[in-house]
Design a protein around this motif. Structure first.
Motif, mmCIF file in Angstrom:
data_model
loop_
_atom_site.group_PDB
_atom_site.id
_atom_site.type_symbol
_atom_site.label_atom_id
_atom_site.label_comp_id
_atom_site.label_asym_id
_atom_site.label_seq_id
_atom_site.Cartn_x
_atom_site.Cartn_y
_atom_site.Cartn_z
ATOM 1 N N LEU A 94 0.830 -1.249 0.115
ATOM 2 C CA LEU A 94 0.084 -0.081 -0.031
ATOM 3 C C LEU A 94 0.750 1.230 -0.111
ATOM 4 C CD1 LEU A 94 -2.563 -0.946 2.670
ATOM 5 C CD2 LEU A 94 -2.866 -0.935 0.117
ATOM 6 N N LYS A 95 2.062 1.405 0.714
ATOM 7 C CA LYS A 95 2.871 2.493 0.766
ATOM 8 C C LYS A 95 4.317 2.042 0.345
ATOM 9 C CE LYS A 95 -0.123 5.335 1.504
ATOM 10 N NZ LYS A 95 -0.359 6.378 0.448
ATOM 11 N N ALA A 96 4.880 2.968 0.050
ATOM 12 C CA ALA A 96 6.556 2.432 -0.466
ATOM 13 C C ALA A 96 7.501 3.888 -0.078
ATOM 14 C CB ALA A 96 6.563 2.175 -1.615
ATOM 15 N N ASP A 97 8.465 3.691 -0.033
ATOM 16 C CA ASP A 97 9.538 4.814 0.425
ATOM 17 C C ASP A 97 10.815 4.223 -0.090
ATOM 18 O OD1 ASP A 97 10.343 7.404 0.962
ATOM 19 O OD2 ASP A 97 10.470 7.194 2.913
ATOM 20 N N PHE A 98 11.743 4.980 -0.416
ATOM 21 C CA PHE A 98 12.898 4.733 -0.869
ATOM 22 C C PHE A 98 14.162 5.825 -0.082
ATOM 23 C CE2 PHE A 98 16.758 5.388 -3.641
ATOM 24 C CZ PHE A 98 17.116 4.144 -3.827
ATOM 25 N N TRP A 99 15.181 5.241 0.527
ATOM 26 C CA TRP A 99 16.092 6.031 1.197
ATOM 27 C C TRP A 99 17.516 5.736 0.736
ATOM 28 C CZ3 TRP A 99 20.271 4.736 3.875
ATOM 29 C CH2 TRP A 99 21.172 5.793 4.729
ATOM 30 N N TYR A 100 18.363 6.672 0.719
ATOM 31 C CA TYR A 100 19.545 6.463 0.072
ATOM 32 C C TYR A 100 20.506 7.135 1.295
ATOM 33 C CZ TYR A 100 19.207 10.870 -2.420
ATOM 34 O OH TYR A 100 19.045 11.989 -2.817
ATOM 35 N N SER A 101 21.878 6.524 1.379
ATOM 36 C CA SER A 101 22.694 7.459 2.101
ATOM 37 C C SER A 101 23.273 8.675 1.336
ATOM 38 C CB SER A 101 23.801 6.422 2.459
ATOM 39 O OG SER A 101 24.837 7.306 3.102
ATOM 40 N N ASN A 107 24.251 2.621 -1.199
ATOM 41 C CA ASN A 107 23.621 2.133 0.072
ATOM 42 C C ASN A 107 22.184 2.791 0.170
ATOM 43 O OD1 ASN A 107 25.941 0.887 0.795
ATOM 44 N ND2 ASN A 107 26.569 2.591 2.036
ATOM 45 N N CYS A 108 21.222 1.916 0.109
ATOM 46 C CA CYS A 108 19.805 2.068 0.006
ATOM 47 C C CYS A 108 18.942 1.099 0.517
ATOM 48 C CB CYS A 108 19.229 2.171 -1.621
ATOM 49 S SG CYS A 108 20.328 3.290 -2.841
ATOM 50 N N ILE A 109 17.925 1.627 1.149
ATOM 51 C CA ILE A 109 16.629 0.952 1.471
ATOM 52 C C ILE A 109 15.506 1.111 1.165
ATOM 53 C CG2 ILE A 109 15.343 0.450 3.978
ATOM 54 C CD1 ILE A 109 17.817 1.647 5.368
ATOM 55 N N ILE A 110 14.797 0.039 0.396
ATOM 56 C CA ILE A 110 13.554 0.159 0.171
ATOM 57 C C ILE A 110 12.378 -0.369 0.988
ATOM 58 C CG2 ILE A 110 11.803 -1.012 -1.644
ATOM 59 C CD1 ILE A 110 14.484 -1.378 -3.581
ATOM 60 N N LEU A 111 11.497 0.500 1.318
ATOM 61 C CA LEU A 111 10.502 0.097 2.415
ATOM 62 C C LEU A 111 9.061 -0.025 1.805
ATOM 63 C CD1 LEU A 111 11.627 2.926 5.063
ATOM 64 C CD2 LEU A 111 11.964 0.405 5.224
ATOM 65 N N VAL A 112 8.591 -1.116 2.004
ATOM 66 C CA VAL A 112 6.957 -1.417 1.612
ATOM 67 C C VAL A 112 6.040 -1.776 2.739
ATOM 68 C CG1 VAL A 112 5.730 -2.663 -0.023
ATOM 69 C CG2 VAL A 112 7.840 -2.057 -0.574
ATOM 70 N N GLY A 117 -0.351 -5.007 7.254
ATOM 71 C CA GLY A 117 0.225 -4.404 8.483
ATOM 72 C C GLY A 117 1.731 -4.622 8.593
ATOM 73 N N CYS A 118 2.196 -5.307 7.621
ATOM 74 C CA CYS A 118 3.622 -5.550 7.735
ATOM 75 C C CYS A 118 4.414 -4.843 6.982
ATOM 76 C CB CYS A 118 3.806 -7.131 7.100
ATOM 77 S SG CYS A 118 3.104 -8.443 8.112
ATOM 78 N N VAL A 119 5.864 -4.617 7.320
ATOM 79 C CA VAL A 119 6.790 -3.678 6.374
ATOM 80 C C VAL A 119 7.960 -4.591 5.912
ATOM 81 C CG1 VAL A 119 8.132 -1.601 6.592
ATOM 82 C CG2 VAL A 119 6.170 -1.729 7.795
ATOM 83 N N THR A 120 8.023 -4.494 4.784
ATOM 84 C CA THR A 120 8.995 -5.298 4.028
ATOM 85 C C THR A 120 10.079 -4.229 3.785
ATOM 86 O OG1 THR A 120 7.758 -6.804 2.823
ATOM 87 C CG2 THR A 120 9.996 -6.488 1.901
ATOM 88 N N VAL A 121 11.316 -4.501 4.247
ATOM 89 C CA VAL A 121 12.498 -3.876 4.401
ATOM 90 C C VAL A 121 13.521 -4.428 3.554
ATOM 91 C CG1 VAL A 121 14.332 -2.659 5.655
ATOM 92 C CG2 VAL A 121 12.164 -2.893 6.756
ATOM 93 N N VAL A 122 14.011 -3.816 2.294
ATOM 94 C CA VAL A 122 15.188 -4.354 1.539
ATOM 95 C C VAL A 122 16.344 -3.428 1.560
ATOM 96 C CG1 VAL A 122 15.798 -5.089 -1.001
ATOM 97 C CG2 VAL A 122 13.244 -5.425 0.051
ATOM 98 N N MET A 123 17.406 -3.742 2.300
ATOM 99 C CA MET A 123 18.685 -3.131 2.367
ATOM 100 C C MET A 123 19.476 -3.522 1.397
ATOM 101 S SD MET A 123 18.713 -3.162 6.632
ATOM 102 C CE MET A 123 19.939 -2.102 6.726
#
Length: 152
Positions: A94-101, A107-112, A117-123
């Motif tokens: 339902l929601k996504a975000d992308f972070w980079y150093s 160095n990135c993190i994909i958050l979904v 109600g779960c959050v998938t974190v791809v580092m």
């Protein structure tokens, strides 16, 4: 757009990018004039994608779309060309975000966040290598290189 917007975001050049639930992605100038429009690739059944959210991976020049088909799709920011996708998420994202150093854009993190109600974190310690690897995957029925999220 012909459907509800799921995201509007500023880009580093001052333009805006918007995405609606029917999969239409638009880039607007800071004067709100349309620059580019693209519709997400249709589902395997040929029906339009239900897009739930969008994030922009600015340093990598990619757009990330989450869909009702339990997938994350990546498109080139410059021309909206399909790049690759990650399938078989546990639930509908339902929601996504992308972070980079700021020190190292690789160095990135994909958050979904999903409807369960779960959050998938791809580092990722090297997203450029990950993108190269994901692009080499076999193409799905929709023509995009397709990887399974459970194989990451």
């Amino acid at each position: 757009h012909k459907d509800s917007l799921c995201r509007i975001q500023h880009l580093t050049d001052g333009s805006l990018i918007s995405c609606s639930m029917d999969g239409v992605v638009c880039i607007w100038t800071h004067e709100m004039e349309g620059k580019r429009v693209k519709k997400a690739e249709p589902s395997q059944t040929g029906k339009p994608k239900w897009v739930t959210d969008m994030a922009v991976c600015v340093p990598q020049g990619k757009i990330l779309l989450t869909t009702g088909d339990r997938e994350i799709q990546f498109y080139e920011l410059v021309n909206f060309a399909p790049y690759c996708q990650l399938k078989k998420l546990e639930d509908v994202p339902l929601k996504a975000d992308f972070w980079y150093s700021p020190e190292n854009h690789n160095n990135c993190i994909i958050l979904v966040g999903d409807k369960g109600g779960c959050v998938t974190v791809v580092m990722l310690s090297n997203i450029q290598e990950a993108f190269k690897y994901w692009k080499l995957a076999p193409k799905g029925k929709d023509g995009m290189p397709t990887n399974s999220i459970d194989r990451l």
